[in-house]
Scaffold this active site. Structure first.
Site, PDB file in Angstrom:
ATOM      1  N   SER A   1       0.951  -1.254  -0.020  1.00 34.82           N
ATOM      2  CA  SER A   1      -0.243  -0.062   0.039  1.00 34.82           C
ATOM      3  C   SER A   1       0.960   1.099   0.019  1.00 34.82           C
ATOM      4  CB  SER A   1      -1.065   0.094   1.090  1.00 34.82           C
ATOM      5  OG  SER A   1      -0.410  -0.118   2.343  1.00 34.82           O
ATOM      6  N   ASP A   2       1.811   1.353   0.857  1.00 36.66           N
ATOM      7  CA  ASP A   2       2.485   2.633   1.047  1.00 36.66           C
ATOM      8  C   ASP A   2       3.562   2.632  -0.184  1.00 36.66           C
ATOM      9  OD1 ASP A   2       4.176   0.629   2.091  1.00 36.66           O
ATOM     10  OD2 ASP A   2       4.890   1.641   3.717  1.00 36.66           O
ATOM     11  N   SER A   3       4.067   1.809  -0.775  1.00 36.63           N
ATOM     12  CA  SER A   3       4.931   1.606  -1.889  1.00 36.63           C
ATOM     13  C   SER A   3       3.911   2.315  -3.196  1.00 36.63           C
ATOM     14  CB  SER A   3       5.432   0.385  -2.417  1.00 36.63           C
ATOM     15  OG  SER A   3       6.648   0.027  -1.623  1.00 36.63           O
TER      16      SER A   3
END
Length: 757
Positions: free
Chosen positions: A483-485
């Protein structure tokens, strides 16, 4: 001499790629490469690290940096600046330091647009690969003499003064990693009392002083059983029948945290097979060296639940032990006898089907290094001459990394993650006319690295989530959405789309941006938080069944404040540029995500950071997420409390310094000696800038910026200090690029946001 090769697939017929190996970074040893002076420089760096290893335990990742700076003919052309005591920072001072950092960092970019870097630190990553290659007979092929030399150097560099090895390079000695490191040294040719500074004898003494290896944690018991240094009856059951469980059960494998699932999948296969490697003369010697009693006199049944106190972070619950005992006493004896052994055979076939599916969908990289060695061995056990194993062998170079402290195993690489952060730092510098070519190459890498398809076939039946439109942590071939990538990759593409294409290249197609948005929306959970890999939602009580002893929160996927805040920032920016796309869903997403960040704030104003150390990291993300959603210091109590938390912890030198111990202890612990850490200082500085501190009182910002400016080195880089990455609360992970990215980014934001004379 060692040389880093980029986007190189080589000539192995068993390797394949989805994007022509963009992002791949592999090391090769070339005896003819480098001048005598260059080789001497490398050897000096190696010896310097060994000499000072107890002061700074993480490498500065110098070997590839030397290579790239030399190949790019980089010489720092901007004079170094210092801010003297009693003097104010000027616009010229700050801008000069920023530009020095930007030009230096641009010179480290790889030919395919990414920034290579070490992403390692845990000391249980490397030995299993050595064990696997030893068992399968490929050790000499994959790790010839020069590789062995570097692996041994790594082990020597990270042996603690008491003779043991920690869970990670900064950790206290543990039975798990001391045993693994000792066996690794012996397999690589060190004698009973061999190794630099009596490494083997000191390691063995550490093990013996704590009662021998019978108290090694469960993962250690598994690998020792595979090696023939333990008995499978001394391990708690890992029945492959688990992969048969119907989906309505709360313990269904599809509800497990993907890493836990992917570790225990091949473990259960090897356990179900009762596989034991060749009993070589060395294995017989190790049986005598590792135990305090004769090997054939060990009461295996009684050692199943043993765990050394040095290793025990997450004690097994009573329900976990009862479940294991029930399986051990009642179920396993049945499954070894007809007709129930037919069920075991079917379970092994199903488990292997899942392993092959994961291998193919990650191009045999697998989800991470722990799984890599296990899946690779499982394929060899199934068929030593099969193509599955050969495809695994072709991808072993993707995990090895060389630095001045030797050869280690990467977690699985952080190419996409590091590059997305690096590009945002450089964009913030507002130097498009000077570093446009760097931004363009980085832009191409980000676009090339987006995952273009979902996992193959009926991926839901194989416990996989959608991945089309995501970014992985490393490269496209890896295939696992994060998700954060994805949020950071999306932010890069959106930011770069606002810069003329003749400078940074053609912007990403809207449909691909929409796919990324879809990934983020799909990973939001009921409480508004974002999971990392797959949606969370399984009953929290299942964490009582945590089978590991040295990690927390490994059974289930959880929601994380960093992923949530990063996704808010990405979607707020997306909404500005594409206001008509899924507007209501995005609005609801942001509202719920903001509520999650506010809800999980700790009463002292901090946020627990799960992937960086620790409360400083959480504060940077959280303040940024809230501010991007329109919250302000005046309108939002959470921001005011977060600012107060950071300000009260600022050191006299202007910096922030948080110990890695904050992560396992789950409370803020400062670095010893009132030290500051430049990466954490950069996080805190940017967090305060997000909150509008420049308008209220810029004094704390000036103090922090002064520390960063005065800490910059002659070449424009910043010094390596403590490890600042973490996973699963108890294990640190070294992001070697952080020391270059975050101080530069913080200085850029400082120059942009703070009025200076």
């Amino acid at each position: 001499m060692w040389r880093l090769k980029i986007a190189d697939g080589g000539n192995d017929p068993y390797i394949f790629s989805t994007n022509n190996f963009v992002g791949r970074q592999i090391w090769e040893f070339d005896p003819d490469y480098g001048t005598p002076e260059e080789r001497a420089e490398v050897e000096a760096a190696r010896e310097n690290f060994l000499k000072n290893r107890h002061q700074v335990q993480a490498s500065s990742d110098l070997i590839w940096r030397m290579q790239f700076l030399r190949e790019n003919n980089f010489k720092q052309a901007i004079a170094q600046v210092k801010v003297e005591d009693g003097k104010e920072i000027t616009k010229e001072n700050a801008t000069t330091a920023m530009k020095r950092g930007a030009h230096f960092f641009s010179a480290l970019q790889a030919s395919d647009g990414h920034w290579p870097a070490e992403n390692a630190g845990p000391l249980f990553f490397l030995p299993p690969m050595v064990f696997c290659l030893y068992i399968t007979g490929h050790l000499d092929t994959v790790f010839p003499v020069e590789y062995r030399k570097e692996i041994l150097h790594y082990l020597y560099c990270h042996q603690n003064e008491d003779g043991g090895w920690g869970l990670h390079v900064e950790g206290h000695s543990t039975m798990f990693c001391t045993t693994f490191s000792y066996i690794c040294m012996r397999i690589l040719g060190e004698g009973l009392d061999g190794g630099r500074d009596n490494a083997c004898a000191r390691g063995r003494k550490w093990i013996h002083d704590r009662g021998g290896v019978t108290s090694i944690p469960s993962w250690g018991k598994t690998w020792l059983s595979i090696l023939g240094l333990f008995d499978w009856s001394g391990c708690n059951p890992m029945p492959p029948e688990f992969w048969f469980f119907p989906s309505f059960l709360p313990m269904h494998p599809g509800r497990m945290f993907c890493y836990c699932r992917m570790v225990y999948m091949p473990m259960s296969y090897l356990y179900g097979r009762g596989f034991v490697g060749p009993i070589t003369p060395l294995i017989l010697e190790l049986r005598q060296e590792l135990f305090l009693q004769p090997f054939n006199e060990v009461n295996w049944k009684k050692v199943r639940h043993l765990c050394a106190k040095e290793d025990l972070y997450y004690p097994h619950s009573l329900i976990q032990d009862l479940m294991w005992d029930s399986l051990y006493i009642c179920t396993e004896p049945l499954l070894s006898r007809w007709p129930f052994n037919k069920l075991r055979q079917k379970a092994l076939e199903v488990t292997m089907k899942h392993i092959h599916y994961e291998d193919e969908n990650t191009r045999y990289i697998t989800i991470g290094c722990i799984e890599k060695s296990l899946c690779m061995l499982a394929c060899w056990v199934e068929n030593p001459n099969g193509d599955y194993f050969k495809k695994h062998l072709a991808r072993t170079p993707d995990y090895t990394w060389i630095a001045e402290d030797g050869m280690k195993m990467q977690s699985f690489g952080s190419q996409a993650w590091d590059t997305s952060l690096a590009l945002q730092a450089l964009i913030a510098c507002n130097m498009t006319n000077e570093i446009g070519s760097t931004l363009k190459k980085g832009h191409e890498f980000i676009k090339e690295s987006q995952v273009k398809e979902n996992p193959s076939g009926d991926f839901k039946s194989m416990f996989r989530h959608i991945s089309k439109g995501s970014w992985t942590f490393s490269d496209q071939d890896h295939g696992w959405q994060i998700s954060d990538s994805t949020a950071e990759g999306l932010k890069c593409c959106l930011l770069l789309s606002t810069i003329p294409p003749e400078i940074v290249g053609v912007k990403m197609a809207p449909e691909q941006l929409f796919d990324a948005v879809n990934i983020l929306l799909s990973l939001q959970c009921k409480n508004g938080g974002l999971a990392v890999w797959e949606p969370a939602g399984a009953p929290k009580w299942l964490e009582l069944l945590n089978p590991t002893e040295f990690f927390a929160d490994v059974v289930l996927e959880h929601e994380y404040v960093e992923c949530t805040a990063s996704s808010i920032q990405a979607l707020v920016l997306f909404k500005k540029l594409y206001p008509g796309h899924r507007t209501n869903e995005i609005d609801n997403f942001i509202t719920n995500a903001v509520r999650f960040i506010e809800d999980v704030q700790i009463p002292d104003g901090s946020w627990y950071g799960n992937w960086g150390s620790c409360f400083t990291y959480g504060a940077w993300f959280s303040l940024g997420g809230l501010a991007s959603a329109g919250k302000t210091y005046n309108s939002c109590l959470a921001i005011r409390k977060g600012v107060e938390f950071l300000l009260k912890l600022q050191r006299d030198d202007g910096g922030w310094g948080e110990s890695w111990l904050s992560c396992p202890k789950e409370k803020y612990i400062p670095l010893e000696g009132n030290r500051s850490n430049l990466v954490q200082t950069a996080w805190a500085l940017m967090g305060l800038l997000h909150s509008g501190q420049a308008e209220r009182d810029p004094t704390p910002l000036h103090k922090a910026a002064k520390l960063l400016i005065n800490s910059q080195m002659e070449d424009g880089d910043f010094p390596q200090q403590e490890v600042t990455g973490v996973f699963k609360k108890n294990c640190m992970l070294h992001y070697a690029e952080y020391r270059s990215i975050f101080p530069l980014w913080a200085l850029a934001e400082y120059v942009r946001c703070v009025p200076l004379p």
